[in-house]
Motif scaffolding. Structure first.
Motif, PDB file in Angstrom:
ATOM      1  N   UNK A 138      11.934   2.322   7.992  1.00  0.00           N
ATOM      2  CA  UNK A 138      10.655   1.616   8.074  1.00  0.00           C
ATOM      3  C   UNK A 138       9.489   2.589   8.175  1.00  0.00           C
ATOM      4  N   UNK A 139       8.415   2.276   7.438  1.00  0.00           N
ATOM      5  CA  UNK A 139       7.192   3.062   7.518  1.00  0.00           C
ATOM      6  C   UNK A 139       6.224   2.378   8.483  1.00  0.00           C
ATOM      7  N   UNK A 140       4.923   2.593   8.290  1.00  0.00           N
ATOM      8  CA  UNK A 140       3.926   2.147   9.257  1.00  0.00           C
ATOM      9  C   UNK A 140       3.936   0.638   9.481  1.00  0.00           C
ATOM     10  N   UNK A 141       4.280  -0.117   8.446  1.00  0.00           N
ATOM     11  CA  UNK A 141       4.268  -1.582   8.576  1.00  0.00           C
ATOM     12  C   UNK A 141       5.666  -2.175   8.687  1.00  0.00           C
ATOM     13  N   UNK A 142       6.672  -1.327   8.881  1.00  0.00           N
ATOM     14  CA  UNK A 142       8.039  -1.803   9.007  1.00  0.00           C
ATOM     15  C   UNK A 142       8.797  -1.899   7.704  1.00  0.00           C
ATOM     16  N   UNK A 143       8.133  -1.582   6.576  1.00  0.00           N
ATOM     17  CA  UNK A 143       8.782  -1.610   5.267  1.00  0.00           C
ATOM     18  C   UNK A 143       9.083  -0.196   4.793  1.00  0.00           C
ATOM     19  N   UNK A 144      10.120  -0.021   3.951  1.00  0.00           N
ATOM     20  CA  UNK A 144      10.424   1.308   3.430  1.00  0.00           C
ATOM     21  C   UNK A 144       9.297   1.822   2.524  1.00  0.00           C
ATOM     22  N   UNK A 145       9.311   3.102   2.280  1.00  0.00           N
ATOM     23  CA  UNK A 145       8.315   3.757   1.444  1.00  0.00           C
ATOM     24  C   UNK A 145       8.375   3.259   0.006  1.00  0.00           C
ATOM     25  N   UNK A 146       7.231   2.972  -0.568  1.00  0.00           N
ATOM     26  CA  UNK A 146       7.128   2.704  -1.986  1.00  0.00           C
ATOM     27  C   UNK A 146       7.896   1.507  -2.489  1.00  0.00           C
ATOM     28  N   UNK A 147       8.484   1.668  -3.684  1.00  0.00           N
ATOM     29  CA  UNK A 147       9.113   0.570  -4.410  1.00  0.00           C
ATOM     30  C   UNK A 147      10.418   1.040  -5.032  1.00  0.00           C
ATOM     31  N   UNK A 190      -0.215   1.531   5.332  1.00  0.00           N
ATOM     32  CA  UNK A 190      -1.525   1.767   5.940  1.00  0.00           C
ATOM     33  C   UNK A 190      -2.381   0.518   5.733  1.00  0.00           C
ATOM     34  N   UNK A 191      -3.039   0.014   6.791  1.00  0.00           N
ATOM     35  CA  UNK A 191      -3.779  -1.247   6.644  1.00  0.00           C
ATOM     36  C   UNK A 191      -4.868  -1.207   5.573  1.00  0.00           C
ATOM     37  N   UNK A 192      -5.540  -0.078   5.400  1.00  0.00           N
ATOM     38  CA  UNK A 192      -6.561   0.009   4.355  1.00  0.00           C
ATOM     39  C   UNK A 192      -5.947  -0.029   2.964  1.00  0.00           C
ATOM     40  N   UNK A 193      -4.757   0.532   2.816  1.00  0.00           N
ATOM     41  CA  UNK A 193      -4.075   0.509   1.520  1.00  0.00           C
ATOM     42  C   UNK A 193      -3.607  -0.904   1.187  1.00  0.00           C
ATOM     43  N   UNK A 194      -3.081  -1.581   2.192  1.00  0.00           N
ATOM     44  CA  UNK A 194      -2.658  -2.970   1.971  1.00  0.00           C
ATOM     45  C   UNK A 194      -3.859  -3.821   1.557  1.00  0.00           C
ATOM     46  N   UNK A 195      -4.985  -3.586   2.187  1.00  0.00           N
ATOM     47  CA  UNK A 195      -6.174  -4.384   1.858  1.00  0.00           C
ATOM     48  C   UNK A 195      -6.702  -4.030   0.466  1.00  0.00           C
ATOM     49  N   UNK A 196      -6.541  -2.786   0.031  1.00  0.00           N
ATOM     50  CA  UNK A 196      -6.929  -2.443  -1.337  1.00  0.00           C
ATOM     51  C   UNK A 196      -6.127  -3.271  -2.336  1.00  0.00           C
ATOM     52  N   UNK A 197      -4.841  -3.434  -2.068  1.00  0.00           N
ATOM     53  CA  UNK A 197      -4.020  -4.289  -2.941  1.00  0.00           C
ATOM     54  C   UNK A 197      -4.631  -5.686  -3.032  1.00  0.00           C
ATOM     55  N   UNK A 198      -4.959  -6.273  -1.899  1.00  0.00           N
ATOM     56  CA  UNK A 198      -5.550  -7.610  -1.878  1.00  0.00           C
ATOM     57  C   UNK A 198      -6.917  -7.619  -2.574  1.00  0.00           C
ATOM     58  N   UNK A 199      -7.695  -6.582  -2.311  1.00  0.00           N
ATOM     59  CA  UNK A 199      -9.034  -6.461  -2.877  1.00  0.00           C
ATOM     60  C   UNK A 199      -9.008  -6.434  -4.401  1.00  0.00           C
ATOM     61  N   UNK A 202       0.785  -1.226   0.000  1.00  0.00           N
ATOM     62  CA  UNK A 202       0.000   0.000   0.000  1.00  0.00           C
ATOM     63  C   UNK A 202       0.813   1.268   0.000  1.00  0.00           C
ATOM     64  N   UNK A 203       2.049   1.181  -0.466  1.00  0.00           N
ATOM     65  CA  UNK A 203       2.902   2.359  -0.550  1.00  0.00           C
ATOM     66  C   UNK A 203       3.621   2.682   0.734  1.00  0.00           C
ATOM     67  N   UNK A 204       2.885   2.680   1.840  1.00  0.00           N
ATOM     68  CA  UNK A 204       3.517   3.031   3.113  1.00  0.00           C
ATOM     69  C   UNK A 204       2.953   2.244   4.292  1.00  0.00           C
TER      70      UNK A 204
END
Length: 265
Positions: free
Chosen positions: A187-196, A132-141, A128-130
């Motif tokens: 690390x961003x909100x989920x422990x991963x760096x920003x973006x790609x 955010x749980x809703x952004x991660x779920x959009x990817x899955x969705x 989800x870029x950074x």
């Protein structure tokens, strides 16, 4: 002409992430649809809310105003509540997007994709870029809905080019225009760096000609003052550098970033 369905987590995400390509697609005659997974009810509270007006009410109106300036033909809402950031108690609210059954949410989106006979659907990268749980779920969705949809739209994932951001920031620090206190690899909100990293990105889209629409789209979301005022307060040249391109991952495509448009090949 092709139809492009953009799926965003919250109203105002479209302004900062994909408004340039949305405006470009609409200007070129494509049908542009935007779908919001949540109502953004945990966004900032506008100081001028009318009696009885909720944050969600205001953000719906702002999303429609943004759609109008971008040339979006249809705005849809999946009906979930904003889940808040990682670790917030709102993550566990029964109506939160994070708690939604993925297949149920995917069927809601798939109905829109099929109704539109979507050619392209745009979501987010794997985190989800950074984070955010809703952004991660959009990817899955998006991936699940595409598998359920008859339309079988081509999937593109909006992302941030970490290497470009690092170069821009380093240049600003060297020019004395920014303090050396930000690390895009942290690390961003989920422990991963920003973006790609750029090596994992497939498409860079030039949207320089649509910067006025990008700015107007952000203006429409003025209630979200912290982010929006930060963006709109950028000097013109910085705004152009930051928002003049958009970056996308295309799952299954061979490595290598090309500069072009969704429909070049």
């Amino acid at each position: 002409m092709p139809t492009i369905v953009y799926v965003h987590a919250h109203p105002d995400d479209e302004a900062s992430q994909t408004s340039g390509s949305m405006a470009r697609a609409a200007a070129e005659g494509h049908r542009v649809v935007v779908v919001f997974a949540t109502n953004g009810d945990h966004g900032e509270l506008a100081l001028d809310l009318a009696d009885g007006e909720t944050v969600a009410d205001r953000r719906r109106r702002e999303a429609q105003a943004s759609a109008n300036v971008l040339g979006v033909a249809r705005v849809e809402w999946l009906g979930y509540a904003d889940s808040g950031m990682n670790g917030w108690e709102q993550n566990h609210h029964p109506g939160a997007f994070l708690q939604a059954d993925l297949d149920e949410a995917a069927r809601r989106l798939a109905r829109i994709l099929d109704d539109e006979a979507a050619d392209v659907v745009v979501g987010y990268d794997w985190h989800g870029g950074y984070g955010h749980p809703d952004h991660v779920k959009v990817h899955q969705l998006v991936h699940r809905a595409t598998s359920l949809s008859v339309a079988r739209a081509r999937v593109l994932e909006s992302t941030f080019n970490r290497d470009v951001l690092r170069r821009m920031y380093d240049a600003a620090v060297a020019a004395g225009e920014a303090a050396a206190n930000w690390d895009p690899d942290a690390p961003m909100d989920d422990g991963n760096p920003l973006g790609t990293p750029e090596a994992e990105i497939h498409l860079q889209v030039d949207v320089t000609d649509y910067l006025p629409q990008r700015r107007a789209s952000m203006e429409a979301h003025r209630s979200q003052a912290t982010d929006i005022e930060g963006f709109l307060g950028m000097p013109e040249d910085v705004f152009a550098a930051f928002f003049g391109t958009e970056h996308y991952v295309e799952p299954g495509r061979e490595p290598g970033m090309r500069r072009g448009w969704f429909f070049d090949d």
